[in-house]
Design an enzyme around this catalytic site. Structure first.
Site, PDB file in Angstrom:
ATOM      1  N   GLU A  16       9.598  -1.837   0.757  1.00  0.00           N
ATOM      2  CA  GLU A  16       9.871  -2.166  -0.629  1.00  0.00           C
ATOM      3  C   GLU A  16      11.505  -2.034  -0.608  1.00  0.00           C
ATOM      4  O   GLU A  16      12.140  -1.430  -0.040  1.00  0.00           O
ATOM      5  CB  GLU A  16       9.304  -1.486  -1.392  1.00  0.00           C
ATOM      6  CG  GLU A  16       7.524  -1.859  -1.364  1.00  0.00           C
ATOM      7  CD  GLU A  16       7.384  -3.297  -1.790  1.00  0.00           C
ATOM      8  OE1 GLU A  16       7.989  -3.945  -2.422  1.00  0.00           O
ATOM      9  OE2 GLU A  16       6.001  -3.674  -1.680  1.00  0.00           O
ATOM     10  N   TYR A  57      12.431  -7.875   8.262  1.00  0.00           N
ATOM     11  CA  TYR A  57      11.034  -8.714   7.907  1.00  0.00           C
ATOM     12  C   TYR A  57      10.947  -9.675   9.181  1.00  0.00           C
ATOM     13  O   TYR A  57       9.761 -10.358   9.640  1.00  0.00           O
ATOM     14  CB  TYR A  57      10.798  -9.248   6.597  1.00  0.00           C
ATOM     15  CG  TYR A  57      10.481  -8.420   5.520  1.00  0.00           C
ATOM     16  CD1 TYR A  57       9.194  -8.577   5.132  1.00  0.00           C
ATOM     17  CD2 TYR A  57      11.394  -7.532   4.886  1.00  0.00           C
ATOM     18  CE1 TYR A  57       8.632  -7.581   4.143  1.00  0.00           C
ATOM     19  CE2 TYR A  57      10.954  -6.915   3.765  1.00  0.00           C
ATOM     20  CZ  TYR A  57       9.704  -6.922   3.473  1.00  0.00           C
ATOM     21  OH  TYR A  57       9.287  -5.910   2.534  1.00  0.00           O
ATOM     22  N   VAL A 107       6.271 -20.755  -3.786  1.00  0.00           N
ATOM     23  CA  VAL A 107       4.844 -20.143  -3.597  1.00  0.00           C
ATOM     24  C   VAL A 107       5.247 -18.562  -4.505  1.00  0.00           C
ATOM     25  O   VAL A 107       5.933 -18.012  -3.872  1.00  0.00           O
ATOM     26  CB  VAL A 107       4.321 -19.896  -2.407  1.00  0.00           C
ATOM     27  CG1 VAL A 107       3.063 -19.274  -2.541  1.00  0.00           C
ATOM     28  CG2 VAL A 107       4.009 -21.386  -1.965  1.00  0.00           C
ATOM     29  N   SER A 164       3.553 -15.305  -6.725  1.00  0.00           N
ATOM     30  CA  SER A 164       2.260 -14.433  -7.200  1.00  0.00           C
ATOM     31  C   SER A 164       2.652 -13.749  -8.545  1.00  0.00           C
ATOM     32  O   SER A 164       2.148 -13.923  -9.631  1.00  0.00           O
ATOM     33  CB  SER A 164       1.580 -13.688  -6.462  1.00  0.00           C
ATOM     34  OG  SER A 164       1.114 -14.534  -5.370  1.00  0.00           O
ATOM     35  N   ARG A 185      15.162 -14.094 -10.733  1.00  0.00           N
ATOM     36  CA  ARG A 185      14.467 -15.498 -10.100  1.00  0.00           C
ATOM     37  C   ARG A 185      13.828 -16.472 -11.107  1.00  0.00           C
ATOM     38  O   ARG A 185      13.680 -17.593 -10.727  1.00  0.00           O
ATOM     39  CB  ARG A 185      13.464 -14.938  -8.879  1.00  0.00           C
ATOM     40  CG  ARG A 185      12.408 -14.234  -9.256  1.00  0.00           C
ATOM     41  CD  ARG A 185      11.653 -14.025  -7.871  1.00  0.00           C
ATOM     42  NE  ARG A 185      10.243 -13.425  -8.107  1.00  0.00           N
ATOM     43  CZ  ARG A 185       9.557 -13.051  -7.178  1.00  0.00           C
ATOM     44  NH1 ARG A 185       9.900 -13.398  -6.113  1.00  0.00           N
ATOM     45  NH2 ARG A 185       8.431 -12.695  -7.486  1.00  0.00           N
ATOM     46  N   TYR A 230      17.858  -7.003   2.117  1.00  0.00           N
ATOM     47  CA  TYR A 230      16.629  -6.987   1.544  1.00  0.00           C
ATOM     48  C   TYR A 230      16.523  -8.333   1.401  1.00  0.00           C
ATOM     49  O   TYR A 230      16.519  -9.284   0.548  1.00  0.00           O
ATOM     50  CB  TYR A 230      16.495  -6.442   0.058  1.00  0.00           C
ATOM     51  CG  TYR A 230      14.877  -6.450  -0.235  1.00  0.00           C
ATOM     52  CD1 TYR A 230      13.947  -5.962   0.562  1.00  0.00           C
ATOM     53  CD2 TYR A 230      14.505  -7.614  -1.502  1.00  0.00           C
ATOM     54  CE1 TYR A 230      12.593  -6.060  -0.063  1.00  0.00           C
ATOM     55  CE2 TYR A 230      12.961  -7.434  -1.706  1.00  0.00           C
ATOM     56  CZ  TYR A 230      12.283  -6.695  -1.118  1.00  0.00           C
ATOM     57  OH  TYR A 230      10.722  -6.579  -1.631  1.00  0.00           O
TER      58      TYR A 230
END
Length: 351
Positions: free
Chosen positions: A127, A158, A182, A184, A192, A242
């Protein structure tokens, strides 16, 4: 009796002569070069290294998975590595791994036993600092770190680009839409969300995910994204290095050009080619960005240039925790032995 003694003496003498003859033959072979003296002594005195024992104190995200101790060899061809959740092996463990998500909720979950003198404690987090709480409680606890930050003791990105062993057969998926996202977790006050709101005034953005009320199951995620020319790879927070699965999986693997919002362009270019993505910061306004995307979508030659890197590289992402944790063994002997993170919080938040 005399005959018996003579017979035994003859047998013993014969054995001694046989041993002397064998030794002489061996020396002659070494001198002739048939047997390498160096290789023989190396084989004779080489010590088989002890396996590295990696104890995972909590399996990430409270998963009840219990690995076989030989999982590193069986699944990932990493030998001399024991990966275990068996806490009775604490005293013999070389490394004890702590995933921060579990520590974040329960400080008392650290081992209560006295730590063996040479044992290393490894702090793991995928994270960003924005979404990682209570780090300061663990100042002075850990020897090593394993995170997405490139200056971690064990770098855990990642995704990554790997050079192709042979020519790529990649082809750009057929496009039926312009731009998609996409998402959530949509907080209207986040950067953003604000960029999306402004951009959507100038260009159509097809949204999917829980935030849009159109949840996509995993098997439909990439096929859906692949139908769009561009994908909004917007990070939930802005931090150095990140760069998450939003670009690696959702955009690159799906075959859509990522429009990124995250660290500066030069940070992205440490990991991916400069002509493989479009950065929001390259434009004076979202209106200018929208005009650029619209024009680019109609210029087939220019659009295809964003996929030129595919001729040389493929995307490698790691989602299996067994692979991530087994890789600790491959780094173990290279890591500093006297290191302690006296201020883990400060290190993790530095840019």
């Amino acid at each position: 009796m005399a005959f018996l003694l003579q017979n035994l003496l003859a047998q013993k003498t014969g054995k001694i002569l046989a041993l002397l003859l064998a030794a002489a033959c061996f020396v002659q072979l070494v001198m002739n070069g048939s047997i390498s003296q160096e290789s023989w002594t190396e084989k004779k005195y080489t010590k088989i290294p002890e396996p590295t024992v990696v104890l995972v104190w909590h399996w990430p995200f409270h998963t009840e998975f219990t690995p076989r101790e030989d999982v590193c060899l069986k699944l990932h061809a990493i030998d001399n590595c024991i990966l275990t959740r068996n806490r009775s092996m604490f005293d013999g463990a070389d490394v004890v791994v702590f995933h921060h998500r579990e520590l974040q909720t329960n400080r008392s979950s650290l081992p209560q036993q006295t730590r063996p003198p040479n044992q290393k404690w490894l702090w793991v987090s995928m994270e960003s600092p924005t979404n990682t709480k209570r780090i300061h409680q663990y100042n002075g606890c850990f020897n090593w770190t394993m995170t997405y930050k490139a200056d971690s003791d064990i770098f855990l990105p990642y995704g990554a680009l790997k050079k192709n062993d042979q020519p790529s057969n990649f082809s750009i998926p057929k496009k039926s839409g312009l731009l998609t996202w996409v998402v959530s977790n949509y907080r209207r006050t986040s950067l953003r969300a604000k960029v999306h709101a402004n951009l959507s005034k100038h260009i159509d953005i097809q949204m999917y995910g829980r935030a849009a009320g159109t949840f996509l199951p995993s098997e439909r995620l990439l096929p859906t994204i692949s139908r769009y020319a561009f994908y909004l790879a917007f990070e939930n927070s802005i931090h150095k290095d990140y760069i998450t699965e939003k670009i690696w999986r959702n955009a690159f693997i799906a075959g859509s050009v990522p429009v990124v919002l995250g660290p500066p362009r030069e940070n992205y270019e440490r990991f991916v080619p400069p002509d493989s993505f479009i950065h929001v910061n390259d434009f004076a306004s979202t209106e200018e960005l929208a005009s650029f995307l619209t024009a680019l979508s109609t210029n087939r030659t220019r659009y295809e240039q964003y996929f030129n890197w595919r001729k040389t590289y493929t995307v490698k992402i790691s989602t299996e925790w067994t692979e991530r944790l087994c890789n600790i063994c491959t780094k173990f002997h290279e890591l500093p032995q006297q290191k302690i993170y006296h201020n883990l919080h400060s290190w993790f938040h530095q840019q």
